[in-house]
Write an enzyme that holds these catalytic residues in place. Structure first.
Site, short mmCIF file in Angstrom:
data_model
loop_
_atom_site.label_atom_id
_atom_site.label_comp_id
_atom_site.label_asym_id
_atom_site.label_seq_id
_atom_site.Cartn_x
_atom_site.Cartn_y
_atom_site.Cartn_z
N ARG A 60 22.38 16.52 45.36
CA ARG A 60 23.68 16.69 44.69
C ARG A 60 23.64 17.76 43.61
O ARG A 60 24.66 18.23 43.13
CB ARG A 60 24.13 15.33 44.12
CG ARG A 60 25.49 15.32 43.49
CD ARG A 60 26.14 13.94 43.38
NE ARG A 60 25.23 12.84 43.22
CZ ARG A 60 24.63 12.47 42.08
NH1 ARG A 60 24.88 13.14 40.97
NH2 ARG A 60 23.81 11.45 42.05
N TYR A 111 50.02 25.49 42.99
CA TYR A 111 49.54 24.60 44.03
C TYR A 111 49.85 23.15 43.63
O TYR A 111 49.52 22.72 42.53
CB TYR A 111 48.04 24.81 44.23
CG TYR A 111 47.53 24.03 45.41
CD1 TYR A 111 47.82 24.42 46.71
CD2 TYR A 111 46.79 22.87 45.23
CE1 TYR A 111 47.37 23.69 47.80
CE2 TYR A 111 46.34 22.13 46.31
CZ TYR A 111 46.64 22.55 47.59
OH TYR A 111 46.21 21.81 48.66
N ASP A 181 43.80 30.79 39.38
CA ASP A 181 43.69 30.40 40.80
C ASP A 181 44.05 31.64 41.61
O ASP A 181 45.22 32.03 41.71
CB ASP A 181 44.63 29.23 41.11
CG ASP A 181 44.46 28.72 42.55
OD1 ASP A 181 43.97 29.49 43.39
OD2 ASP A 181 44.86 27.57 42.81
N LYS A 206 40.52 28.44 52.44
CA LYS A 206 41.57 29.34 52.90
C LYS A 206 40.98 30.67 53.37
O LYS A 206 40.29 30.71 54.36
CB LYS A 206 42.60 29.53 51.78
CG LYS A 206 43.04 28.20 51.12
CD LYS A 206 43.83 27.30 52.05
CE LYS A 206 44.08 25.90 51.48
NZ LYS A 206 44.72 25.87 50.17
C1 LIG Z 1 44.56 25.06 49.12
C2 LIG Z 1 44.69 25.47 47.71
C3 LIG Z 1 44.05 24.77 46.68
C4 LIG Z 1 43.23 23.52 46.94
O1 LIG Z 1 42.14 23.77 47.77
P1 LIG Z 1 41.52 22.67 48.79
O2 LIG Z 1 40.35 23.39 49.33
O3 LIG Z 1 42.58 22.34 49.80
O4 LIG Z 1 41.16 21.48 47.98
C5 LIG Z 1 44.20 25.22 45.38
N1 LIG Z 1 44.96 26.31 45.11
C6 LIG Z 1 45.59 27.00 46.06
C7 LIG Z 1 46.42 28.18 45.69
C8 LIG Z 1 45.49 26.61 47.39
O5 LIG Z 1 46.13 27.30 48.34
#
Ligand SMILES: *Cc1c(COP(=O)(O)O)cnc(C)c1O
Length: 394
Positions: A60, A111, A181, A206
């Site tokens: 971990r 998000y 982000d 993504k």
């Molecule tokens: C998908 C997404 C997240 C969260 O990511 P996960 O891998 O689904 O937990 C956070 N911010 C944005 C802009 C996203 O598109």
């Protein structure tokens, strides 16, 4: 020269990002070394007396396959990266930086998972939330006064607003912790750390992975103390990424530059055609000259990316449009090679400021004419028979 002296690992420094994406995070170049980092499945590691432990200690706490991905993403963003089990696990770790009773500045549109997580913490730990329009630099700066953390997302989900990151990160540097982000922009279209942000977040699920087959999150920063705190959260909350996922995301990263270029070129063509279509009331895409975010994006990003939102007449029209599509995948993710879309208000948590007829498109790398043909037939189907301009055959 002794054969036991390993050649230092590849750490490209001043190379173009396209090259870094291909080369960073590879094993040391030794005879018979694999080109790619091995997938190391390990719940624990052998300890060494007298200290009792090696550097990793337990599964971990760290893993060589995570390290390879972290090295590559860190090299692209210009910082030290930490991989988490998902983007939300990474977001949660960053939100933990806000103390109980602290002040958190959060975009009005961002998000949904991040907003929900922030609201939950606010309710539990008495945080003060200040929601801001990230496209309004003065508003964000005013809200940042006395704040503990400023959360930025740009471009925003799903409204595609664009923040003036150089102005914001520059003004806030050293005053308050800033998190960007940057999932929609990827490490290739903007460089928040270079502009003064403290942390960059990516949902590796993504674009970086790019194939809709792995969940993973990343935080990247430059401050050693900050990164140690975030690593501590990963350890104690058990937010560790899967080893196989780390491998898949690193494999995806190798082609991110090519995929993003192709998807962005498709998105630009589709955005222009959609904007000219009578059934589309509005296209939100910073690559369009009349988009509110265009000027800032042109100045601050090296490209507008491959996400866009369209606004149709109303909810039922958008539902009919999505239902009529044959090639585009109806799904809630983004950044994959396959074109995906969804009507955002299908989610109960989506804000009322997001129009009922808004559909978010994540443009993939298919042939643009196939993508357009499918969109055009579905728009026509959703709009129904038009004003006598030829009837539709059954
Ligand atoms: C998908 C997404 C997240 C969260 O990511 P996960 O891998 O689904 O937990 C956070 N911010 C944005 C802009 C996203 O598109």
């Amino acid at each position: 020269m002794t054969s036991s002296t390993p050649v230092p690992p590849h750490r490209p420094v001043a190379l173009h990002p396209t090259t870094v994406a291909v080369h960073a995070g590879r094993p040391a170049t030794e005879p018979d070394a694999p080109l790619n980092p091995p997938v190391v499945f390990a719940a624990t590691y052998v300890g060494v007396e007298p200290s009792g432990q090696g550097e990793r200690g337990y599964g971990r706490y760290g893993n060589p396959t995570w390290s390879a991905l972290e090295e590559a993403v860190g090299a692209l963003e210009g910082g030290t990266a930490l991989a988490y089990g998902s983007g939300m696990a990474a977001a949660h770790a960053a939100l933990e930086l806000v103390p109980a009773g602290g002040v958190l500045v959060l975009p009005t549109h961002c998000y949904l998972g991040v907003a929900a997580s922030a609201e939950e913490r606010a309710a539990r730990d008495g945080l003060q939330l200040r929601r801001v329009d990230i496209a309004n630099t003065d508003e964000v700066l005013a809200a940042a006064d006395g704040a503990d953390l400023v959360w930025l997302e740009s471009p925003t989900n799903p409204m595609m607003e664009v923040a003036d990151l150089p102005a914001l990160c520059g003004a806030l540097r050293g005053r308050v912790t800033t998190v960007v982000d940057s999932t929609f922009a990827t490490p290739l279209r903007q460089q928040p750390l270079e502009l003064g942000a403290d942390l960059v977040l990516h949902s590796g699920t993504k674009f970086i992975s790019g194939h809709s087959d792995a969940l993973l999150g990343l935080l990247v920063g430059r401050d050693g103390t900050l990164m140690s705190r975030l690593e501590g959260v990963r350890k104690l909350h058990g937010a560790a990424p899967g080893t196989m996922e780390a491998y898949l995301v690193l494999r995806g990263l190798r082609t991110l530059p090519l995929r993003l270029n192709a998807a962005e070129a498709n998105a630009q063509v589709l955005a222009e055609r959609l904007a000219a279509h009578p059934a589309v009331n509005r296209v939100r895409y910073p690559g369009l000259a009349d988009d509110p975010g265009h000027a800032v994006a042109a100045r601050t990003m090296s490209g507008p990316g491959s996400l866009l939102s369209i606004e149709l007449a109303d909810g039922p029209t958008a539902i009919a449009f999505v239902a009529a599509l044959e090639l585009w995948v109806f799904a809630t993710s983004l950044g994959g090679v396959e074109s995906m879309l969804e009507r955002r208000r299908r989610w109960a948590g989506e804000l009322a400021t997001v129009p009922e007829g808004l559909v978010r498109l994540s443009v993939g790398i298919e042939h643009v004419e196939d993508l357009w043909a499918d969109l055009a037939q579905a728009l026509d189907a959703a709009a129904g028979p038009s004003d006598g301009a030829g009837s539709v055959d059954d």
